[in-house]
Scaffold this active site. Structure first.
Site, mmCIF file in Angstrom:
data_model
loop_
_atom_site.group_PDB
_atom_site.id
_atom_site.type_symbol
_atom_site.label_atom_id
_atom_site.label_comp_id
_atom_site.label_asym_id
_atom_site.label_seq_id
_atom_site.Cartn_x
_atom_site.Cartn_y
_atom_site.Cartn_z
ATOM 1 N N GLY A 13 0.830 -1.207 0.000
ATOM 2 C CA GLY A 13 0.000 0.000 0.000
ATOM 3 C C GLY A 13 0.863 1.254 0.000
ATOM 4 N N SER A 137 -4.435 0.595 13.765
ATOM 5 C CA SER A 137 -5.169 1.865 13.914
ATOM 6 C C SER A 137 -5.533 2.029 15.387
ATOM 7 C CB SER A 137 -6.452 1.820 13.078
ATOM 8 O OG SER A 137 -7.220 2.992 13.289
ATOM 9 N N TYR A 151 -14.328 -2.434 10.064
ATOM 10 C CA TYR A 151 -12.949 -1.936 10.007
ATOM 11 C C TYR A 151 -12.269 -2.109 11.369
ATOM 12 C CZ TYR A 151 -9.152 1.521 9.747
ATOM 13 O OH TYR A 151 -7.934 2.151 9.782
ATOM 14 N N ALA A 153 -12.947 -4.150 13.730
ATOM 15 C CA ALA A 153 -12.674 -5.573 13.992
ATOM 16 C C ALA A 153 -11.407 -6.017 13.262
ATOM 17 C CB ALA A 153 -13.869 -6.419 13.547
ATOM 18 N N SER A 154 -11.227 -5.523 12.044
ATOM 19 C CA SER A 154 -10.037 -5.934 11.283
ATOM 20 C C SER A 154 -8.759 -5.383 11.919
ATOM 21 C CB SER A 154 -10.140 -5.489 9.819
ATOM 22 O OG SER A 154 -9.916 -4.096 9.663
HETATM 23 P P1 NAD Z 1 -4.978 5.224 1.376
HETATM 24 O O1 NAD Z 1 -6.306 4.826 0.853
HETATM 25 O O2 NAD Z 1 -4.569 6.659 1.246
HETATM 26 O O3 NAD Z 1 -3.847 4.304 0.733
HETATM 27 C C1 NAD Z 1 -3.995 2.900 0.744
HETATM 28 C C2 NAD Z 1 -3.121 2.263 -0.314
HETATM 29 O O4 NAD Z 1 -3.408 0.851 -0.324
HETATM 30 C C3 NAD Z 1 -3.413 2.793 -1.729
HETATM 31 O O5 NAD Z 1 -2.200 3.078 -2.397
HETATM 32 C C4 NAD Z 1 -4.170 1.645 -2.386
HETATM 33 O O6 NAD Z 1 -3.994 1.577 -3.789
HETATM 34 C C5 NAD Z 1 -3.574 0.426 -1.670
HETATM 35 N N1 NAD Z 1 -4.443 -0.753 -1.744
HETATM 36 C C6 NAD Z 1 -5.793 -0.812 -1.572
HETATM 37 N N2 NAD Z 1 -6.247 -2.060 -1.744
HETATM 38 C C7 NAD Z 1 -5.147 -2.830 -2.024
HETATM 39 C C8 NAD Z 1 -4.954 -4.222 -2.284
HETATM 40 N N3 NAD Z 1 -5.985 -5.083 -2.330
HETATM 41 N N4 NAD Z 1 -3.690 -4.675 -2.489
HETATM 42 C C9 NAD Z 1 -2.637 -3.813 -2.468
HETATM 43 N N5 NAD Z 1 -2.754 -2.495 -2.239
HETATM 44 C C10 NAD Z 1 -4.002 -2.007 -2.015
HETATM 45 O O7 NAD Z 1 -4.976 4.772 2.909
HETATM 46 P P2 NAD Z 1 -4.114 5.323 4.157
HETATM 47 O O8 NAD Z 1 -4.915 6.356 4.837
HETATM 48 O O9 NAD Z 1 -2.721 5.627 3.720
HETATM 49 O O10 NAD Z 1 -4.117 4.014 5.087
HETATM 50 C C11 NAD Z 1 -3.059 3.093 5.067
HETATM 51 C C12 NAD Z 1 -3.155 2.190 6.278
HETATM 52 O O11 NAD Z 1 -3.194 2.974 7.471
HETATM 53 C C13 NAD Z 1 -4.429 1.338 6.322
HETATM 54 O O12 NAD Z 1 -4.107 0.053 6.838
HETATM 55 C C14 NAD Z 1 -5.327 2.076 7.283
HETATM 56 O O13 NAD Z 1 -6.240 1.232 7.932
HETATM 57 C C15 NAD Z 1 -4.303 2.626 8.262
HETATM 58 N N6 NAD Z 1 -4.774 3.793 9.004
HETATM 59 C C16 NAD Z 1 -4.980 4.989 8.388
HETATM 60 C C17 NAD Z 1 -5.381 6.092 9.135
HETATM 61 C C18 NAD Z 1 -5.545 7.456 8.538
HETATM 62 O O14 NAD Z 1 -5.924 8.377 9.271
HETATM 63 N N7 NAD Z 1 -5.272 7.672 7.276
HETATM 64 C C19 NAD Z 1 -5.607 5.937 10.505
HETATM 65 C C20 NAD Z 1 -5.433 4.693 11.093
HETATM 66 C C21 NAD Z 1 -4.986 3.624 10.341
#
Ligand code: NAD
Length: 251
Positions: A13, A137, A151, A153-154
């Site tokens: 990701g 998270s 979410y 739960a995951s």
């Molecule tokens: P985002 O949507 O900005 O980026 C997610 C990335 O994952 C994207 O580049 C997307 O193309 C890729 N992706 C999606 N499905 C995929 C798949 N099946 N296989 C491979 N790649 C895939 O999300 P983010 O905000 O950067 O979040 C990233 C991680 O951080 C996640 O696990 C999210 O749960 C966690 N998180 C984010 C926040 C936040 O505030 N942004 C807070 C807590 C946790």
């Protein structure tokens, strides 16, 4: 911050958001970074920008996860660091949640973590060294939010998985830890809308959202050689969001 020269790091990701922040910080620390992402266009652009490499990955597909790890081993000879970061967070209230909503969430966030960690461990074990950092998270393990029961739960599930997995590889020189972001300004968070973002800024003691690099620095620490004696642990990076006992406690 920490020197990762000569180390090979795979960030899932990593095309956007937090994953890109992690990739940037690890690359700046000297690691050879491979961004693995389902979004080929963004993955290639980010890889070019950061001086990293890109491989296609769908974390919900076990074959795809195995192939990415095998390709890293083939092209770079080793895998020192896995940042298992991919995750999705579409909102859906329980009243309308279908089995499909539930499965899509868990296939990517939880099963994807299992697929990636299992594949990486196989390679890391052969060298007796590895650092795995999972992006969980605060939502789920610590807090809740309407619309995110699947979410949450995951994200809590990732931590349960991590603790047992950490025990299974403790004698192999491999650590598994998790970062727990609060609200980090990414494409994914922006999609929640301005009302949500304003609500979060008001709930965070610093009154600012985090940046992907804030998570990158935490991940870099846990991915360093120096963090060798830390395993199965979590690091909350949230600007103090979980601290207030009441909204009045925020100044
Ligand atoms: P985002 O949507 O900005 O980026 C997610 C990335 O994952 C994207 O580049 C997307 O193309 C890729 N992706 C999606 N499905 C995929 C798949 N099946 N296989 C491979 N790649 C895939 O999300 P983010 O905000 O950067 O979040 C990233 C991680 O951080 C996640 O696990 C999210 O749960 C966690 N998180 C984010 C926040 C936040 O505030 N942004 C807070 C807590 C946790």
């Amino acid at each position: 911050m920490f020197d990762l020269t000569g180390q090979v790091a795979l960030v899932t990701g990593g095309a956007k958001g937090i994953g890109k922040g992690i990739a940037r910080v690890l690359a700046n620390a000297g690691a050879t970074v491979i961004i693995a992402d389902i979004d080929e266009a963004a993955g290639k652009t980010s890889a070019k920008e950061l001086g990293a490499h890109y491989f296609y990955l769908d974390v919900s597909n076990q074959e795809s996860c195995k192939q990415v790890v095998a390709a890293v081993k083939r092209d770079f000879g080793q895998l020192d660091i896995l940042c298992s970061n991919t995750g999705i967070f579409p909102q859906c209230n329980l009243a309308t949640m279908t089995e499909q909503h539930w499965d899509e969430m868990h296939n990517i966030n939880l099963k994807g973590t299992f697929f990636m960690v299992q594949a990486a461990l196989e390679v890391m074990r052969t060298r007796g060294y590895g650092r795995i950092v999972i992006t969980s998270s605060i939502t789920g393990p610590v807090t809740g939010f309407p619309g995110w029961s699947h979410y949450a739960a995951s994200k809590a599930g990732q931590l349960g998985f991590m603790r047992s997995a950490a025990l299974e590889c403790a004698r192999d020189g491999i650590t598994i830890n998790a970062v727990m972001p609060g609200n980090i300004l990414t494409e994914g968070l922006q999609a929640q809308g301005e009302d949500y973002l304003a609500q979060m800024r008001a709930a965070i003691p610093t009154h600012t959202l985090g940046t992907p690099d804030d998570i990158g620095h935490a991940a870099c620490f846990l991915a360093s050689r120096e963090a060798r004696y830390i395993t199965g642990q979590t690091l909350i990076v949230d600007g103090g969001q979980i601290l207030p006992e009441s909204p009045e406690a925020i100044q």
